[in-house]
Enzyme design. Structure first.
Site, mmCIF file in Angstrom:
data_model
loop_
_atom_site.group_PDB
_atom_site.id
_atom_site.type_symbol
_atom_site.label_atom_id
_atom_site.label_comp_id
_atom_site.label_asym_id
_atom_site.label_seq_id
_atom_site.Cartn_x
_atom_site.Cartn_y
_atom_site.Cartn_z
ATOM 1 N N ASP A 1 16.135 1.620 24.179
ATOM 2 C CA ASP A 1 16.207 2.254 22.856
ATOM 3 C C ASP A 1 17.515 1.885 22.151
ATOM 4 O O ASP A 1 18.526 1.642 22.809
ATOM 5 C CB ASP A 1 16.105 3.777 23.027
ATOM 6 C CG ASP A 1 15.816 4.486 21.721
ATOM 7 O OD1 ASP A 1 15.406 3.815 20.755
ATOM 8 O OD2 ASP A 1 16.007 5.713 21.661
ATOM 9 N N ASN B 1 4.493 3.007 18.168
ATOM 10 C CA ASN B 1 5.273 1.999 17.434
ATOM 11 C C ASN B 1 4.474 1.286 16.336
ATOM 12 O O ASN B 1 5.050 0.674 15.442
ATOM 13 C CB ASN B 1 5.869 0.952 18.385
ATOM 14 C CG ASN B 1 7.063 1.465 19.170
ATOM 15 O OD1 ASN B 1 7.328 1.040 20.289
ATOM 16 N ND2 ASN B 1 7.805 2.408 18.592
#
Ligand code: FPP
Length: 250
Positions: free
Chosen positions: A24, A72
């Site tokens: 991340d 996503n």
């Protein structure tokens, strides 16, 4: 600290068999450097290489990387396309390196829903590396734990409906055998970069007893030393699996 000094502090006999990573912070790292988000993803590939190499060199048997979640797809189309292109390019470029290092590639997720070019490239890379045995690199692509658990439930329900499985025979083990990770041992260490302390729909079933390790580093900043630090931290914890401290020490 020097890379080798930190590496020497690792007890090779107590390595986690499986490490999972939530990569991340690519976007924030890019922003910090005054660059577009895609630049962050491109530099994230460098960190993927470092983590893979470091894990394989140590003798870790499984490394799972959360590369693209089912959520996503909600990102701007431009970024999704860039990520898919990057994936195709990276797979194409790195297959040789994987073979040279005896690393097998696998993938978990709703893979058929990936863009066809990406899906084909992925299957090809999996096929070309299938006989490698030093370490398995698992890419979680179009993956989410809720998708995986729902799918397992559906597969089991179909068998019950067909009378090939009895409800009373559904054990933890039977359930785990219907997950995308069915031949992969559960991760013992889960790392998340970028300072967020969340699981974000990743391997919910499999991390029941995983040690969680959060680092403030953004993913493109992650290097071998940072993997070593996470492993050393893991090795200093007492894993009790529901038992008492005294039971573990005797
Ligand atoms: C998280 O950062 C990262 C991703 C969603 C994608 C990870 C992809 C790569 C590292 C490149 C390709 C990977 C492989 C395996 C070839 P973010 O965009 O969520 O960052 P932010 O939270 O700062 O916005």
């Amino acid at each position: 600290m020097k890379e080798s000094d930190l590496k020497d502090k690792i007890d090779i006999n107590k390595l986690p068999v499986h490490i999972a990573i939530i990569m991340d912070g690519n976007g924030r790292w890019a922003k910090k450097n005054g660059q577009p988000r895609v630049f962050g993803h491109q530099n994230g590939v460098k960190a993927v290489r470092e983590a893979t190499e470091a894990a394989a060199e140590l003798g870790v048997k499984y490394l799972t990387l959360y590369a693209f979640s089912t959520e996503n797809w909600n990102r701007p189309a431009f970024e999704v396309n860039a990520l898919m292109t990057l994936l195709v390019q990276t797979l194409r470029k790195e297959v040789q390196t994987l073979n040279k290092n005896n690393i097998r590639l696998q993938a978990i997720g709703d893979l058929e829903k990936l863009p066809s070019k990406c899906y084909r490239e992925l299957l090809e890379a999996i096929e070309k590396t299938k006989d490698n045995s030093r370490m398995t690199l698992v890419l979680a692509l179009n993956y989410s734990a809720k998708w995986e658990i729902t799918r397992a439930t559906r597969l089991i329900a179909e068998q019950v409906k067909k009378d090939t499985l009895k409800p009373e025979d559904i054990t933890n083990e039977v359930f785990a055998n219907h997950l995308a990770t069915k031949d992969i041992p559960d991760p013992e260490l889960l790392i998340r970069t970028s300072g967020e302390a969340r699981i974000s729909n990743f391997l919910l079933w499999q991390i029941a007893y995983a040690e969680l390790y959060f680092t403030p580093l953004f993913w493109p900043e992650f290097r071998k030393n940072n993997l070593y630090e996470a492993i050393i931290n893991f090795q200093n914890r007492e894993r009790r699996f529901g038992k008492t401290s005294e039971q573990i020490q005797t």
